[in-house]
Design an enzyme around this catalytic site. Structure first.
Site, PDB file in Angstrom:
ATOM      1  N   GLU A  87       0.621  -1.139   0.069  1.00 51.40           N
ATOM      2  CA  GLU A  87       0.088   0.225   0.010  1.00 51.40           C
ATOM      3  C   GLU A  87       0.839   1.185   0.014  1.00 51.40           C
ATOM      4  O   GLU A  87       1.532   1.362   0.986  1.00 51.40           O
ATOM      5  CB  GLU A  87      -0.963   0.128   1.453  1.00 51.40           C
ATOM      6  CG  GLU A  87      -1.874   1.135   1.112  1.00 51.40           C
ATOM      7  CD  GLU A  87      -3.030   0.978   2.198  1.00 51.40           C
ATOM      8  OE1 GLU A  87      -3.377   0.194   2.716  1.00 51.40           O
ATOM      9  OE2 GLU A  87      -3.452   2.194   2.744  1.00 51.40           O
ATOM     10  N   LYS A 284      -7.513  -0.437  11.127  1.00 51.99           N
ATOM     11  CA  LYS A 284      -7.055  -1.358  10.083  1.00 51.99           C
ATOM     12  C   LYS A 284      -5.683  -0.343   9.628  1.00 51.99           C
ATOM     13  O   LYS A 284      -4.736  -0.821   9.260  1.00 51.99           O
ATOM     14  CB  LYS A 284      -7.952  -1.086   8.911  1.00 51.99           C
ATOM     15  CG  LYS A 284      -7.570  -1.568   7.442  1.00 51.99           C
ATOM     16  CD  LYS A 284      -6.876  -0.734   6.480  1.00 51.99           C
ATOM     17  CE  LYS A 284      -6.627  -1.223   5.187  1.00 51.99           C
ATOM     18  NZ  LYS A 284      -5.516  -0.384   4.397  1.00 51.99           N
ATOM     19  N   ASP A 300       3.749 -14.431  11.861  1.00 53.41           N
ATOM     20  CA  ASP A 300       2.252 -14.857  11.568  1.00 53.41           C
ATOM     21  C   ASP A 300       1.321 -13.672  11.519  1.00 53.41           C
ATOM     22  O   ASP A 300       0.737 -13.409  12.425  1.00 53.41           O
ATOM     23  CB  ASP A 300       1.703 -16.043  12.064  1.00 53.41           C
ATOM     24  CG  ASP A 300       0.379 -16.738  11.688  1.00 53.41           C
ATOM     25  OD1 ASP A 300      -0.444 -15.759  11.091  1.00 53.41           O
ATOM     26  OD2 ASP A 300      -0.079 -17.761  12.202  1.00 53.41           O
ATOM     27  N   HIS A 397      -1.906  10.628   0.093  1.00 54.26           N
ATOM     28  CA  HIS A 397      -2.155   9.284  -0.365  1.00 54.26           C
ATOM     29  C   HIS A 397      -2.179   9.276  -1.726  1.00 54.26           C
ATOM     30  O   HIS A 397      -1.689   8.304  -2.484  1.00 54.26           O
ATOM     31  CB  HIS A 397      -3.557   8.809   0.140  1.00 54.26           C
ATOM     32  CG  HIS A 397      -3.867   7.324  -0.053  1.00 54.26           C
ATOM     33  ND1 HIS A 397      -3.250   6.574   0.769  1.00 54.26           N
ATOM     34  CD2 HIS A 397      -4.489   6.550  -1.083  1.00 54.26           C
ATOM     35  CE1 HIS A 397      -3.777   5.176   0.347  1.00 54.26           C
ATOM     36  NE2 HIS A 397      -4.286   5.320  -0.765  1.00 54.26           N
TER      37      HIS A 397
HETATM   38  C1  MEV Z   1      -5.821   3.461   4.787  1.00 52.04           C
HETATM   39  O1  MEV Z   1      -5.234   2.099   4.674  1.00 52.04           O
HETATM   40  C2  MEV Z   1      -5.970   3.487   6.443  1.00 52.04           C
HETATM   41  C3  MEV Z   1      -6.832   4.636   6.796  1.00 52.04           C
HETATM   42  O2  MEV Z   1      -8.115   4.669   6.364  1.00 52.04           O
HETATM   43  C4  MEV Z   1      -6.718   4.453   8.301  1.00 52.04           C
HETATM   44  C5  MEV Z   1      -7.824   5.729   8.871  1.00 52.04           C
HETATM   45  O3  MEV Z   1      -8.496   6.081   8.405  1.00 52.04           O
HETATM   46  O4  MEV Z   1      -7.249   5.980  10.282  1.00 52.04           O
HETATM   47  C6  MEV Z   1      -6.157   5.899   6.343  1.00 52.04           C
END
Ligand code: MEV
Length: 443
Positions: A87, A284, A300, A397
């Site tokens: 990513e 996430k 793992d 991003h």
């Molecule tokens: C993207 O991979 C992760 C985010 O969505 C985490 C978040 O919103 O805190 C940017």
């Protein structure tokens, strides 16, 4: 319909496996397909054998970028951290956050505990009191019976910590459990734990059979399964960063002051404590960083993921794994997370790049690796929430994603250079990049 099931596939050599795939699923010239997959084989046959040994039915290698996030100051020690992720912006965000905290004292960590859990699930169709009465005698037989397995682990400072008898008969007829806790020192311990558990299962059945305390019916004990639990709520590490609010500095070219940032940031984290939809995305983001170090060290990542999310929901509500607060003008941001990791055994000692990762980090032991990984998770979350509460996530991003979009359009080096300069202050999207590149090509 033509059947495509196959037997003896695993016995075919790599080339024949690919040819079978080409004929049955890709409908392409087998020679071309072999070439496509062979392009990613390791040049060195011996090295390739190592990779093939990690899995089954391998036909090629799947490459992932191996990056490094420098500027991590953890418990007073400098680290450059290996991260394997596909990513864009993950490694950059972790590095930026690490740099941000470097001159503010860096990250501080505490290992809270390191207990691993295993379970023997069994049915016993008899008097619960009788089983509970027999348990102390059984427990010493269980511990004694696995001495051959535990001897080495004990020499390294680990072993069995406890065995409890749990009664689940209110949830499932006749169901009981031996809940076993272990210290596995620097190994993740899955094989050690599962070997002990399977031996416990056999001893349990034998001892009840041999005992005169049980009736014939009660001797009909059945072991359902013996397996470690990936939920390790007593194998946690806490990592934190803190500084006075004013030392946070300003954001968005001076437009956002430290106080406003601290307020918005802490509120954003609180949202992830009250709303599971936000908490899932928030966590996430934490796992973006954590998984990439876990993969780089050959640990793992599925176990770590499963545990992290179960732990996030341990109160019955799924919540943020991080917490932020301002108290007496001090901004503190922390994470407490279970991490059952190993630095000896498993893939860590076999995968050539996992070995390199460990070398880059100065050969950490399991506790040190827990600290490092937690800090990367915290840094990753800091970077994400900082972006979300200031410029928004897309600016950074998409800037990182620009390269991916450009390679989708097979942009030349010249086109890439022009696109990077052009999109420096513009909104990046697949269509805007396509229009720009096509525009260049028309001229
Ligand atoms: C993207 O991979 C992760 C985010 O969505 C985490 C978040 O919103 O805190 C940017």
């Amino acid at each position: 319909m033509e059947k495509k099931n196959v037997s003896g596939f695993s016995k075919l050599n790599k080339t024949d496996k690919i040819k079978w795939l080409a004929q049955n699923f890709l409908y392409s010239n087998p020679i071309d397909v072999v070439k496509d997959f062979a392009e990613y084989w390791h040049d060195n046959i011996e090295e390739q054998k190592i990779f093939d040994g990690f899995s089954e039915n391998t036909i090629s290698n799947f490459h992932m970028p191996f990056g490094v996030a420098p500027n991590f100051l953890i418990d007073g020690k400098d680290y450059a951290i290996p991260m394997v992720t596909e990513e864009s912006s993950v490694v950059a965000a972790a590095s930026n956050a690490a740099k941000f905290w470097y001159n503010k004292g860096g990250f501080k960590t505490t290992i809270n505990n390191s207990v691993k859990i295993g379970q023997v699930h069994f049915t016993y169709p008899g008097s619960e009191e009788k089983l509970e009465e027999f348990f102390p005698e059984l427990k010493s037989k269980l511990i004694e019976g696995v001495k051959a397995i535990t001897a080495n682990m004990e020499k390294r400072g680990g072993g069995i910590l406890d065995i409890e008898l749990l009664n689940f008969t209110d949830k499932e007829k006749d169901l009981f459990q031996l809940k076993c806790s272990f210290e596995t020192v620097d190994s993740m311990g899955a094989n050690f734990i599962n070997s002990c558990l399977e031996a416990f299962g056999n001893i349990l059945v034998d001892e009840i059979q041999l005992s005169t305390a049980f009736t014939l019916k009660e001797k009909n004990v059945k072991v359902i399964m013996c397996i470690l639990s990936n939920l390790t709520p007593d194998c946690t590490v806490t990592a934190s960063v803190s500084c006075s609010v004013k030392d946070l500095g300003t954001f968005q070219n001076g437009l956002m002051h430290a106080e406003e940032f601290a307020e918005k940031f802490t509120q954003a984290v609180r949202i992830a404590e009250v709303d599971p939809y936000r908490a899932t995305t928030h966590n996430k983001g934490i796992m973006n960083g954590i998984d990439s170090v876990i993969i780089a060290t050959g640990n793992d990542f599925r176990a770590v993921e499963a545990c992290a999310h179960a732990y996030a929901a341990i109160t019955g509500e799924y919540k943020s794994l991080t917490h932020a607060e301002v108290k007496d003008d001090i901004f503190t941001f922390s994470i407490t997370i279970p991490l059952a990791l190993g630095t000896v055994g498993g893939l860590t000692g076999l995968h050539p790049l996992a070995k390199k990762s460990m070398e880059i980090m100065g050969q950490p032991n399991a506790h040190q690796l827990m600290s490092i990984v937690a800090c990367v998770g915290l840094a990753q979350n800091f970077g994400a929430v900082r972006a979300l509460t200031t410029s928004g996530i897309q600016a950074g991003h998409m800037k990182m994603h620009l390269n991916n979009i450009l390679s989708q359009f097979q942009a030349t080096e010249q086109e890439i250079e022009k696109a990077v300069a052009y999109f420096n202050d513009k909104v990046i999207s697949v269509s805007s990049v396509r229009a720009f590149v096509m525009g260049l090509r028309v001229v």
